[in-house]
Design a protein around this motif. Sequence first.
Motif, short mmCIF file in Angstrom:
data_model
loop_
_atom_site.label_atom_id
_atom_site.label_comp_id
_atom_site.label_asym_id
_atom_site.label_seq_id
_atom_site.Cartn_x
_atom_site.Cartn_y
_atom_site.Cartn_z
N ASN A 130 0.81 -1.23 0.00
CA ASN A 130 0.00 0.00 0.00
C ASN A 130 0.84 1.28 0.00
N LEU A 131 2.15 1.17 -0.14
CA LEU A 131 3.01 2.34 -0.25
C LEU A 131 3.32 2.61 -1.72
N PRO A 132 3.17 3.85 -2.17
CA PRO A 132 3.50 4.16 -3.57
C PRO A 132 5.00 4.25 -3.77
N ALA A 133 5.44 3.81 -4.93
CA ALA A 133 6.84 3.97 -5.29
C ALA A 133 7.16 5.44 -5.43
N ALA A 134 8.38 5.81 -5.05
CA ALA A 134 8.77 7.21 -5.09
C ALA A 134 10.24 7.32 -5.44
N THR A 135 10.61 8.41 -6.05
CA THR A 135 12.00 8.71 -6.36
C THR A 135 12.49 9.79 -5.41
N LEU A 167 13.98 5.04 -22.87
CA LEU A 167 13.05 4.32 -22.00
C LEU A 167 13.79 3.80 -20.78
N ASN A 168 13.20 4.03 -19.61
CA ASN A 168 13.76 3.49 -18.37
C ASN A 168 13.34 2.02 -18.25
N ASN A 169 14.23 1.12 -18.68
CA ASN A 169 13.91 -0.31 -18.68
C ASN A 169 14.59 -1.06 -17.54
N HIS A 170 15.25 -0.35 -16.65
CA HIS A 170 15.84 -0.97 -15.46
C HIS A 170 15.46 -0.13 -14.24
N VAL A 171 15.09 -0.80 -13.17
CA VAL A 171 14.73 -0.10 -11.93
C VAL A 171 15.50 -0.73 -10.78
N SER A 172 16.06 0.14 -9.95
CA SER A 172 16.71 -0.31 -8.71
C SER A 172 15.77 0.05 -7.56
N MET A 173 15.24 -0.97 -6.92
CA MET A 173 14.28 -0.76 -5.85
C MET A 173 14.94 -0.90 -4.49
N LYS A 174 14.62 0.03 -3.61
CA LYS A 174 15.06 -0.04 -2.22
C LYS A 174 13.83 -0.10 -1.34
N ILE A 175 13.70 -1.21 -0.62
CA ILE A 175 12.56 -1.40 0.27
C ILE A 175 13.06 -1.28 1.71
N ILE A 176 12.53 -0.30 2.41
CA ILE A 176 12.94 -0.02 3.79
C ILE A 176 11.96 -0.72 4.73
N TYR A 177 12.51 -1.39 5.73
CA TYR A 177 11.65 -2.14 6.65
C TYR A 177 12.03 -1.85 8.09
N HIS A 178 11.11 -2.19 8.96
CA HIS A 178 11.30 -2.00 10.40
C HIS A 178 10.91 -3.29 11.11
N MET A 179 11.69 -3.62 12.16
CA MET A 179 11.40 -4.81 12.96
C MET A 179 11.25 -4.41 14.42
N ILE A 190 7.08 -3.14 6.22
CA ILE A 190 7.63 -2.27 5.20
C ILE A 190 7.26 -0.82 5.52
N VAL A 191 8.27 0.04 5.54
CA VAL A 191 8.03 1.45 5.89
C VAL A 191 8.53 2.40 4.81
N GLY A 192 9.03 1.87 3.71
CA GLY A 192 9.48 2.75 2.63
C GLY A 192 9.67 1.97 1.35
N GLY A 241 16.56 -4.59 -9.85
CA GLY A 241 17.33 -4.99 -8.68
C GLY A 241 16.59 -4.58 -7.42
N VAL A 242 16.82 -5.33 -6.34
CA VAL A 242 16.09 -5.08 -5.09
C VAL A 242 17.09 -5.06 -3.93
N VAL A 243 17.00 -4.04 -3.11
CA VAL A 243 17.81 -3.93 -1.90
C VAL A 243 16.86 -3.72 -0.72
N TRP A 244 17.09 -4.50 0.35
CA TRP A 244 16.29 -4.35 1.57
C TRP A 244 17.14 -3.63 2.62
N GLU A 245 16.59 -2.56 3.18
CA GLU A 245 17.35 -1.73 4.12
C GLU A 245 16.59 -1.60 5.43
N TYR A 246 17.27 -1.92 6.53
CA TYR A 246 16.64 -1.81 7.85
C TYR A 246 16.72 -0.38 8.36
#
Length: 631
Positions: A130-135, A167-179, A190-192, A241-246
């Motif tokens: 439910n979080l929108p992607a953002a730059t 065309l932007n055909n590659h995306v690097s995603m960073k998903i921020i999470y909290h525990m 997920i918080v970001g 690509g996907v990166v998970w960041e605490y």
Amino acid sequence: MINKTSLFIILILGFIAISNCFYLPGIAPKEFQDGEPVPLKVNKMVSAITQLPYEYYSLNFCKPPKVKLSAENLGEILLGDKIENSLYKLEARNTETCKVLCVQPNKPKHLKEFETRIREEYRINWIVDNLPAATRKIMVDTAGHKTKILEVGFPLGYVNSANVAYLNNHVSMKIIYHMSEDQDYSGLRIVGFEVEPQSIEHEAFDSKNPTAYPKTCLQPRGGQVIDGSIDHNLNITYTYGVVWEYNADIKWSSRWDIYFTMTDTQIHWFAIVNSFMIVLFLTGMVAMIMMRTVHADFRRYREMDNQEDKQEETGWKLVHGDVFRPPSYRSFLAVCVGSGMQVFGMTIVTLIFALLGFLSPANRGGLMTAVLVLYVFMGLFAGYFSTRLYKIMKGTSWRRNAVITSVFFPSIIFVIFFILNIFLGFEDSSGYVHFGILLGILLLWFGISIPLAFFGSYLGFKKPPPDNPVRTNQIPRQIPDQVWYMKPYISILMGGILPFGAIFIELFFILTSIWQHQFYYMFGFLFIVFVILVLTCAEITVVMCYFQLCSEDYHWWWRSFLTSGASAFYMFLYAIFYFFSKLHINSFVSVLLYFGYTVIMTIIFFLLTGSVGFYSCYFFIRKIYDNIKVA
């Protein structure tokens, strides 16, 4: 007693129906366990240039075998949201350096569509939990301070200085999470969700190997050029690509806060406070002048009444025998005032729910749904106030008045919306509302709003009207020639300036949120501005009405409504200024959409401010004529 009980039951049922449309952010977090799939959903593409939303899969992106549309509320449908599943596979805390989504073949027509949308600066919207992607962007204020902000969505592509589309055909995603540190819950929240798009012309790779990916994913050599003029097919490789960041500082309940960091924040706050202080000072001065002047009139009239040889009456007391004479087109005035009170009630309740946090942007379409449902149920207010005023003005055909009240302005708004919807259909936009939804809106109108308007009209007609403080003469008094600044059109236009001055700064941010696709969240300031607007409409209308009566002009009924309602005229002029100064819309349909929706907003604002001004003037006149003695 029966009428009051019925009214109470209807209001309770309406509240229950409305409450189902709201979502209180922070009460339903979702925890993900390590390795658990995290769905990535796609939403509409938007552009500030065309204002035409399109479905994500209207372009030739990598598409799952079966596209599933998520359940949507009425507000999401009206706003053109189309939330669907995607091929992107995300797993909790599993990092992906580079993964191939698909190699998509494109025909020349597909490339032409891509190039057109890129040049129109379309932005892509994704959703994770439910979080929108953002730059991420860096905002520099006037003092040189840098602030990191998030801009919702990411660009489909870009055009370089040589006028070549990429065309932007590659995306690097960073998903921020909290525990949880206290073990209040297991798993992660997920918080970001941040996205960094990139255009890469990928080299060939072993597509039969599911783990293989092109080396250019890590060592890009150039961008993916999109040329719609070529006459052969082109394969485009999509990677991610996907990166998970605490992050221990961002809690789930505050994860939306960074989305609300707007540009020009200091200017926004300063302008709101400055406007508040100026308008507060002006309304205080107006109130003081009015109180002293009217009290002086009362004292002078009492002294004249106590004299044996009474002098000739002067000022507003002179027109006491005509001040309550019913105006021309009394039925239409009652319709306007009743419709205005319907909008007033809708606005009050909507702002209260927004202040309580029920209309968070996390609930997509919630604000639009609330406005529509509340407007339908406030048909009760429209019928009651319209018919009651109609009866006060000696009207007798209350059923006819009830019909006009329930259908006139809603019909105008619906016809404008229907015409705009036809053009959206011709453009294949996701904002097009299908016939079934239109039929549902009509059922809400004819099944709920109109019956409530008739019930309100019945209550208003059954209640006896208040007695006027003074009698009305049989023969109308002749109105003397007025000075130029008291001419109807001049005084009406003058009266509309101050209410518009109370809201024009906030209006800029509202228009920006609508047409620049930004979040609007400052409902606290909006409520303050709304209170200032109501007070200003009341004050300026009373002042202009008093001056009008002092010049022996007793045609105040329509004048009081139009004086404060004239602020809608300035609102429309400001919308025209905003169009030419802030937007770069050039297509016919986009221009039609902008001014069509602007006309709807202007009509609603006209009814709201006009009804506030009318009732302020009405109660003021009843009060002053109730305090004098008439021979």
